[in-house]
Design an enzyme around this catalytic site. Sequence first.
Site, short mmCIF file in Angstrom:
data_model
loop_
_atom_site.label_atom_id
_atom_site.label_comp_id
_atom_site.label_asym_id
_atom_site.label_seq_id
_atom_site.Cartn_x
_atom_site.Cartn_y
_atom_site.Cartn_z
N TYR A 14 0.81 -1.22 0.00
CA TYR A 14 0.00 0.00 0.00
C TYR A 14 0.85 1.28 0.00
O TYR A 14 0.30 2.38 -0.11
CB TYR A 14 -0.91 0.03 1.24
N HIS A 19 -4.26 6.55 -1.36
CA HIS A 19 -4.87 6.54 -0.03
C HIS A 19 -3.83 6.77 1.07
O HIS A 19 -4.19 7.09 2.20
CB HIS A 19 -5.56 5.19 0.19
N PHE A 64 -5.18 -0.28 9.79
CA PHE A 64 -5.84 -0.12 8.50
C PHE A 64 -6.82 1.06 8.62
O PHE A 64 -7.28 1.43 9.69
CB PHE A 64 -6.52 -1.40 8.00
N ASN A 66 -9.86 1.97 8.04
CA ASN A 66 -11.21 2.03 8.61
C ASN A 66 -11.26 1.99 10.13
O ASN A 66 -12.31 2.23 10.72
CB ASN A 66 -12.05 0.86 8.07
N ASN A 112 -13.49 6.99 5.25
CA ASN A 112 -13.61 5.99 6.31
C ASN A 112 -12.62 6.20 7.45
O ASN A 112 -12.93 5.89 8.61
CB ASN A 112 -13.44 4.59 5.72
#
EC number: 3.1.1.29
Length: 225
Positions: A14, A19, A64, A66, A112
């Site tokens: 990631y 993001h 993460f 969320n 989120n």
Amino acid sequence: MKLFVGLGNPGARYAGNRHNIGYMAVEAIAADHGFGPWRARFQGLTSEGRLGSEQVLLLKPETFMNLSGQSVGEAMRFYKLTPADVIVFHDELDLAPGKLRLKQGGGHAGHNGLRSIHAHVGEAYGRVRLGIGHPGHKDAVAAYVLNDFAKADQDWLADLLRGISDGAEALARGDGAKFQNAVALRMQPPKPEKPKPAAKAPEAQAPEAAPDARSALQKLADRFR
């Protein structure tokens, strides 16, 4: 103390995602301002240092995206911080790539990571919204934010991160205008001044003729030679 939170997802897969631009922002601050090594704390990674007279804790939640609020809430409780002490760096679909806006309080706009922070600490914290652009259709958003920045994005991304680092001290002391100016200078460097036209050299004047010292009789004689 100020708490600067960079939102993202942990792990190498990631690291270059759109993001994860929040992670990138706090990493740039840590690298450029001599912060300490990253340590595992508060369900994330933290780095401590100073920006001017302010002690600052940088936090990258590793829950993460969320569940980011779990990490932020834990750090705030440990240091007895209020939402006014917290600034969150996050990706923003509703801003063009490279644009930046500050926001204090307000809604989460469907993000989120912010939604989770709202649930744990309320909505009164500060945000640095980092524009990544929108893919054009809501069904494409998930794939878009979880893909890496394109090669064409690298120049503006590097300039944006340098600008954030340049202005970090101003942001820590609450001078949002100066922070934004620092970013703007990186994103739109001043145009070089046009060279001034060279001054014209004065035109050379023809030398004056020497006075004619001949007598009237010599002049008359010369005419008939």
